[in-house]
Design an enzyme around this catalytic site. Sequence first.
Site, short mmCIF file in Angstrom:
data_model
loop_
_atom_site.label_atom_id
_atom_site.label_comp_id
_atom_site.label_asym_id
_atom_site.label_seq_id
_atom_site.Cartn_x
_atom_site.Cartn_y
_atom_site.Cartn_z
N PRO A 25 0.70 -1.26 -0.08
CA PRO A 25 0.17 0.14 0.08
C PRO A 25 0.77 1.00 -0.04
CG PRO A 25 -0.04 -1.15 2.20
CD PRO A 25 0.70 -1.91 1.46
N LEU A 26 0.61 2.16 -0.94
CA LEU A 26 1.46 3.34 -1.25
C LEU A 26 0.54 4.53 -1.18
CD1 LEU A 26 3.52 1.76 -3.83
CD2 LEU A 26 4.46 2.41 -1.69
N ALA A 58 -3.72 3.40 1.54
CA ALA A 58 -4.41 3.90 3.22
C ALA A 58 -5.79 4.68 2.56
CB ALA A 58 -3.67 4.36 4.23
N GLN A 100 -6.97 -1.43 1.57
CA GLN A 100 -6.51 -1.03 3.04
C GLN A 100 -7.27 0.03 3.80
OE1 GLN A 100 -2.78 1.05 4.24
NE2 GLN A 100 -1.95 -0.82 4.80
N TYR A 181 -0.75 4.94 13.07
CA TYR A 181 -1.98 5.61 12.97
C TYR A 181 -2.71 4.95 13.99
CZ TYR A 181 -0.05 6.98 8.64
OH TYR A 181 0.89 8.07 7.95
N ARG A 228 -2.05 -5.51 8.79
CA ARG A 228 -0.71 -5.09 8.51
C ARG A 228 -0.41 -4.53 9.91
NH1 ARG A 228 1.99 -0.17 4.97
NH2 ARG A 228 3.88 -1.29 3.97
N GLY A 315 7.43 -1.66 -2.42
CA GLY A 315 6.69 -0.50 -2.33
C GLY A 315 7.22 0.18 -3.75
N THR A 316 8.35 1.09 -3.27
CA THR A 316 8.77 2.03 -4.36
C THR A 316 9.18 1.38 -5.59
OG1 THR A 316 10.78 2.01 -3.18
CG2 THR A 316 9.38 3.98 -2.43
#
Length: 358
Positions: A25-26, A58, A100, A181, A228, A315-316
């Site tokens: 998730p990005l 997110a 997510q 979070y 997660r 991710g990246t």
Amino acid sequence: MSHPSLFTPVQAGALKLPNRILMAPLTRCRADADHVPTPLMAEYYAQRASAGLIIAEATMAIEGNSSFWMEPGIYSDAQVAGWKLVTDAVHAKGGCIVLQIWHGGRACHPLLNGGAQPVAPSAIPITGDEVHTPEGKKPYVTPRELRDDEIPGIVAGFKKAAENAKAAGFDGVEVHGANGYLLDEFLRDGANKRSGPYGGPLENRARLMLEVVDAVISVWGADRVGLRISPLNSYNSMIDSDPVAITEYIAKEASARGLAYLHVMRSDFLQAQSGDVMTPARHHFKGVLIGNMGYTADEAEQAIAAGQLDAVAFGTSFLANPDLPARIAAKAELNAPNAATFYSPGPAGYTDYPAMAA
């Protein structure tokens, strides 16, 4: 084929994943001003449909909890319709995608939420960083401590988000319990100083996260729900006195519920904390274990082949390489990500990364 373990299919609960190269998730901040997903987002995710699983970014479960300004939500009919464009586009390319769902907690800011003070387990602000707002970067504010009688509303909000994710055509959901979070704030003792049923011992601090997971399971079934966690990550001023104990407890609880997968961030963005949380996660969680943070394809292959985990979320590298599985299979060079466009509007640095030349 290079990296054969990465290209072995895996069954994560009810999710049949064609490979073990997952898209992490990005947060990309490409939704519109009402947090509605856009056609550009549908194009972006469809470009990456060759992932074994796309874990979408997110997404606000409950209105009024923005911490990224232009991030998507899943609480309105318009947002459900916007996400339906995304899931349809991904499915048309043969992909699998879960959403997510998330609450920003103390990482939210009044300038992003109509002046509302953010909420958290305790009145402790994030320090040493600033948040992007329409008025530029601003310091985080001190959150308001949630009352015990407000917590059922949080759980209900996540349940509604799970229902909306189903209406939007997702294949499942991931509960975001990481990165400082709200759910992670309750879990870790550096951010949770409250007493009562949601504070103190680990079992109490984990209560909200597990109540949310159970509410989401009631909508989807456990075999389409993932979780997660980031026991070591100090991002957003997070710390815990015993991250291994957190990992063991959550892994046991996730396993007992039969979750489709447990997604563990193995390290710390800021390198302030270190340790091994993957070994206890593997020992105590009997479902599909996903590792994340800094894996190369070679390391992921070795870890999967050794049985240390079952899949890796990239991710990246997925951000900059829409065809990442094909590039790994061919041992091709990867595009370099441009950090300056991670959160900027428009297609630049989003949908314009080239696929591998034929």
